[in-house]
Design a protein around this motif. Structure first.
Motif, short mmCIF file in Angstrom:
data_model
loop_
_atom_site.label_atom_id
_atom_site.label_comp_id
_atom_site.label_asym_id
_atom_site.label_seq_id
_atom_site.Cartn_x
_atom_site.Cartn_y
_atom_site.Cartn_z
N ASP A 6 68.25 14.39 49.45
CA ASP A 6 69.29 14.02 48.50
C ASP A 6 70.49 14.92 48.78
O ASP A 6 70.45 16.11 48.49
CB ASP A 6 68.79 14.23 47.07
CG ASP A 6 69.85 13.92 46.02
OD1 ASP A 6 70.98 13.56 46.40
OD2 ASP A 6 69.54 14.05 44.83
N PRO A 7 71.56 14.38 49.36
CA PRO A 7 72.69 15.22 49.75
C PRO A 7 73.42 15.84 48.56
O PRO A 7 74.21 16.75 48.72
CB PRO A 7 73.60 14.26 50.51
CG PRO A 7 73.25 12.91 49.99
CD PRO A 7 71.79 12.97 49.62
N ASN A 12 66.88 23.11 48.74
CA ASN A 12 66.09 22.92 49.95
C ASN A 12 65.24 21.67 49.75
O ASN A 12 64.71 21.45 48.67
CB ASN A 12 65.16 24.13 50.17
CG ASN A 12 65.92 25.36 50.57
OD1 ASN A 12 66.84 25.31 51.37
ND2 ASN A 12 65.53 26.50 50.02
N THR A 13 65.09 20.88 50.81
CA THR A 13 64.39 19.61 50.71
C THR A 13 63.36 19.48 51.82
O THR A 13 63.64 19.84 52.96
CB THR A 13 65.39 18.44 50.82
OG1 THR A 13 66.40 18.59 49.82
CG2 THR A 13 64.71 17.10 50.64
N ALA A 102 51.98 17.98 47.38
CA ALA A 102 52.83 19.10 46.96
C ALA A 102 54.25 18.93 47.50
O ALA A 102 55.22 19.21 46.78
CB ALA A 102 52.22 20.42 47.43
N CYS A 103 54.39 18.46 48.73
CA CYS A 103 55.73 18.23 49.30
C CYS A 103 56.49 17.17 48.51
O CYS A 103 57.66 17.35 48.18
CB CYS A 103 55.61 17.80 50.76
SG CYS A 103 55.14 19.13 51.89
N ARG A 104 55.82 16.07 48.22
CA ARG A 104 56.48 14.99 47.46
C ARG A 104 56.89 15.47 46.06
O ARG A 104 58.01 15.22 45.61
CB ARG A 104 55.57 13.77 47.36
CG ARG A 104 55.34 13.06 48.68
CD ARG A 104 54.56 11.77 48.52
NE ARG A 104 53.27 11.92 47.87
CZ ARG A 104 52.12 12.12 48.51
NH1 ARG A 104 52.10 12.21 49.82
NH2 ARG A 104 51.00 12.23 47.83
N ILE A 108 60.80 16.02 44.16
CA ILE A 108 61.18 15.45 42.86
C ILE A 108 61.67 16.55 41.92
O ILE A 108 62.74 16.43 41.31
CB ILE A 108 60.00 14.68 42.24
CG1 ILE A 108 59.70 13.42 43.06
CG2 ILE A 108 60.29 14.33 40.77
CD1 ILE A 108 58.37 12.77 42.73
N LEU A 109 60.90 17.62 41.80
CA LEU A 109 61.26 18.70 40.86
C LEU A 109 62.52 19.44 41.29
O LEU A 109 63.37 19.76 40.46
CB LEU A 109 60.09 19.67 40.71
CG LEU A 109 58.84 19.08 40.05
CD1 LEU A 109 57.71 20.10 40.07
CD2 LEU A 109 59.13 18.63 38.63
#
Length: 125
Positions: A6-7, A12-13, A102-104, A108-109
């Motif tokens: 999400d730009p 961190n993504t 956990a990555c997904r 979201i969080l």
């Protein structure tokens, strides 16, 4: 699996993950990491789930997150209760799940602006 960042979030993504690697901000990592939603990406000294010790949890607490997501590798496994007690005593919420989940959840969080820490074990292929 590739994920789209999400730009607009500024966090961190996780941009990809699979057997033996994870990708943060399109940079691959093949070792365990501690990933703060708004800060540092650091190597986590935990080399495997079975090697988890109190000092690994102290590393998490030192970063003062609101919530910790612990990715335990290919399958969900629960650390010994005496290790989790350090997070409970520090009043830090935590969730334990397999690393891909956990990555997904982290994305979201972090996208919601939460102070989340991802403690992720990356198992070798």
């Amino acid at each position: 699996m590739k994920l789209q960042p999400d730009p607009h979030s500024g966090a961190n993504t996780i941009t990809g993950y699979g057997d033996g690697y994870m990708e943060i901000n399109q940079v691959p990592y093949a070792h365990a990491v501690l990933l703060c939603s708004d800060g540092a990406i650091s190597e986590w000294s935990a080399k495997s789930f079975d090697a988890l010790e109190a000092n690994h949890f102290a590393q998490m607490i030192a970063l003062k997150p609101e919530l910790v997501l612990i990715g335990t590798g290919r399958q969900q496994r629960f650390p010994k209760p005496q290790l989790l007690k350090a997070l409970i005593d520090a009043k830090i919420g935590f969730e334990i799940m397999d690393s891909q989940a956990a990555c997904r959840t982290y994305n979201i969080l972090a996208g919601e602006g939460r102070q989340v820490l991802l403690a992720l074990i990356v198992e070798p292929t």
